[in-house]
Every structure is written in structure tokens, then in C-alpha cells.
Design a protein around this motif. Structure first.
Motif, PDB file in Angstrom:
ATOM      1  N   ALA A  15      -8.677  55.347  37.591  1.00  0.00           N
ATOM      2  CA  ALA A  15      -8.416  56.810  36.889  1.00  0.00           C
ATOM      3  C   ALA A  15      -8.037  56.390  35.334  1.00  0.00           C
ATOM      4  N   SER A  16      -7.114  55.572  35.091  1.00  0.00           N
ATOM      5  CA  SER A  16      -6.654  55.377  33.946  1.00  0.00           C
ATOM      6  C   SER A  16      -8.078  54.833  32.924  1.00  0.00           C
ATOM      7  N   LEU A  17      -8.808  54.050  33.542  1.00  0.00           N
ATOM      8  CA  LEU A  17     -10.200  53.658  32.570  1.00  0.00           C
ATOM      9  C   LEU A  17     -10.829  54.922  32.337  1.00  0.00           C
ATOM     10  N   LEU A  18     -11.141  55.861  33.477  1.00  0.00           N
ATOM     11  CA  LEU A  18     -11.833  57.023  33.211  1.00  0.00           C
ATOM     12  C   LEU A  18     -11.170  57.981  32.266  1.00  0.00           C
ATOM     13  N   ASP A  19      -9.802  58.093  32.384  1.00  0.00           N
ATOM     14  CA  ASP A  19      -9.208  59.041  31.580  1.00  0.00           C
ATOM     15  C   ASP A  19      -9.314  58.365  30.031  1.00  0.00           C
ATOM     16  N   SER A  20      -9.409  57.005  29.734  1.00  0.00           N
ATOM     17  CA  SER A  20      -9.510  56.808  28.457  1.00  0.00           C
ATOM     18  C   SER A  20     -10.720  57.058  27.657  1.00  0.00           C
ATOM     19  N   LEU A  21     -11.913  57.373  28.732  1.00  0.00           N
ATOM     20  CA  LEU A  21     -13.222  57.506  28.148  1.00  0.00           C
ATOM     21  C   LEU A  21     -13.168  58.868  27.792  1.00  0.00           C
ATOM     22  N   MET A  22     -12.424  59.797  28.281  1.00  0.00           N
ATOM     23  CA  MET A  22     -12.159  61.269  28.071  1.00  0.00           C
ATOM     24  C   MET A  22     -11.544  61.471  26.292  1.00  0.00           C
ATOM     25  N   ASP A  23     -10.913  60.367  25.814  1.00  0.00           N
ATOM     26  CA  ASP A  23     -10.122  60.660  24.637  1.00  0.00           C
ATOM     27  C   ASP A  23     -10.945  60.391  23.351  1.00  0.00           C
ATOM     28  N   PRO A  55      -8.445  61.849  41.489  1.00  0.00           N
ATOM     29  CA  PRO A  55      -9.495  61.359  40.563  1.00  0.00           C
ATOM     30  C   PRO A  55      -9.545  59.743  40.805  1.00  0.00           C
ATOM     31  N   ALA A  56     -11.016  59.258  40.662  1.00  0.00           N
ATOM     32  CA  ALA A  56     -11.083  57.928  41.266  1.00  0.00           C
ATOM     33  C   ALA A  56     -10.676  57.453  42.518  1.00  0.00           C
ATOM     34  N   GLY A  57     -10.890  58.466  43.314  1.00  0.00           N
ATOM     35  CA  GLY A  57     -10.468  58.303  44.883  1.00  0.00           C
ATOM     36  C   GLY A  57      -8.907  57.713  45.017  1.00  0.00           C
ATOM     37  N   GLY A  58      -8.140  58.090  43.901  1.00  0.00           N
ATOM     38  CA  GLY A  58      -6.676  57.729  44.101  1.00  0.00           C
ATOM     39  C   GLY A  58      -6.418  56.190  43.621  1.00  0.00           C
ATOM     40  N   ASP A  59      -7.448  55.672  42.781  1.00  0.00           N
ATOM     41  CA  ASP A  59      -7.267  54.185  42.444  1.00  0.00           C
ATOM     42  C   ASP A  59      -6.814  54.539  40.983  1.00  0.00           C
ATOM     43  N   THR A  60      -5.639  54.295  40.950  1.00  0.00           N
ATOM     44  CA  THR A  60      -4.703  54.546  39.355  1.00  0.00           C
ATOM     45  C   THR A  60      -5.488  53.573  38.154  1.00  0.00           C
ATOM     46  N   GLU A  61      -5.782  52.490  38.678  1.00  0.00           N
ATOM     47  CA  GLU A  61      -6.248  51.758  37.506  1.00  0.00           C
ATOM     48  C   GLU A  61      -7.737  52.306  36.755  1.00  0.00           C
TER      49      GLU A  61
END
Length: 58
Positions: A50-58, A42-48
Motif C-alpha cells: 500500500a505504501s508503494l502504491l501510495d508513492s506512485l500517486m505523489d 488498499p493492496a489487500g491490507g499489505d501495508t508495504e
């Protein structure tokens, strides 16, 4: 339990490869049934990111 393990190893191998295409190709050359999954982190491996994208799914 040991019998089930031995039974497993006596079956024809079927593989789902999530990774390098060359792994799947090597198995195919050996006659193994292989399904290649196209996957990227996810997010091309950019952990920060990916975390932001994950927070959008909550």
C-alpha cells in the motif's frame, strides 16, 4: 447543544455500512435504511505494498 442531540435521536436512522454485510442485514431486519459499501483495504491490507502504491500517486 443537548436539544440538537435529542433532535438527532428522534429522526429516522439512515446508515452507510462499510464492513461486514451481516451488519447491514441486521439493520435492515430492524427496518433501518442501509446502504452497503463494498470496500477492501488498499493492496489487500499489505501495508508495504500500500505504501508503494501510495508513492506512485505523489
Amino acid at each position: 447543544m443537548e436539544e440538537k442531540i435529542l433532535e438527532l435521536f428522534n429522526q429516522k436512522l439512515k446508515v452507510i455500512n462499510i464492513g461486514l454485510d451481516s451488519f447491514a442485514e441486521s439493520l435492515k431486519e430492524e427496518g433501518v435504511d442501509v446502504v452497503q459499501m463494498d470496500w477492501e483495504p488498499p493492496a489487500g491490507g499489505d501495508t508495504e505494498l500500500a505504501s508503494l502504491l501510495d508513492s506512485l500517486m505523489d
